[in-house]
Design a protein around this motif. Sequence first.
Motif: not given
Length: 248
Positions: A157-184
């Motif tokens: 929904e936020a526009g991230a490119d990728d989201c992975e979860s492992d035994a330690e954390a959730h990891w999300l990847t975004t484009t440079i342009d979308a980074f600030s918006e996804v973070q917010a």
Amino acid sequence: MSGHSQFKNIMYRKGAQDSKRSKMFSKFAREITAAAKIGLPDPAMNPRLRTAILAARAQNMPKDNIERAIKKSQEAGGADYIEVRYEGFAPGGVGIIVEALTDNRNRTAGEVRSLFTKYGGNLGETGAVSFSFDRVGEIEYPLSAGSAEEMLEAAIEAGADDCESDAEAHWLTTTIDAFSEVQAELEKKFGPAKSAAIGWRPQNTVEVDEEKGEKLLKLIDSLEDSDDVQKVYANFEMSDKVMEKLSA
């Protein structure tokens, strides 16, 4: 939204031992000062500064230290930090990207070159390694923030490119342009991230054995110990067994 990032192996992450905490805070302070000097000293109006402060807070950097670093950026005669990037190869053909903030380019270049040589690697020309990496935004959330399904849905929904979860954390990847918006957007739902930064993500990885891995990790450790070096990225992959043995 799926992928095989294997974050633990792709980018070697040292724990925040107490013995490293002072040096870690110094690196955060340098990035905060540089970000505030390049842009505005107000994090609400300066995305890079906001990201730097977030990263510092995630590692429990005292508020006074953060405010002092911002104030330093506005002082006359303060250090002017130059952003430099070095690219080279470690034993086994592992590509390494080194990002630094320095007030003496010659000093930093000499130190980085010396460390590569010491551990059997060599520096390359700019672009020799980065062409095989993608420049991306990376956001990390603790497992307690929500389930893997909740995080994946929010990431889409936020526009991230990728989201992975492992035994330690959730990891999300975004484009440079979308980074600030996804973070917010994610912060509205889950609160502040554990970490959020613009970084380099390898397109492919190189498998390393224990012998080459030992030299590689020593090289990365030594680079990260440099006062001028801010971040180190490498495209290696190592078995958990070998990683645990070498990290002990």
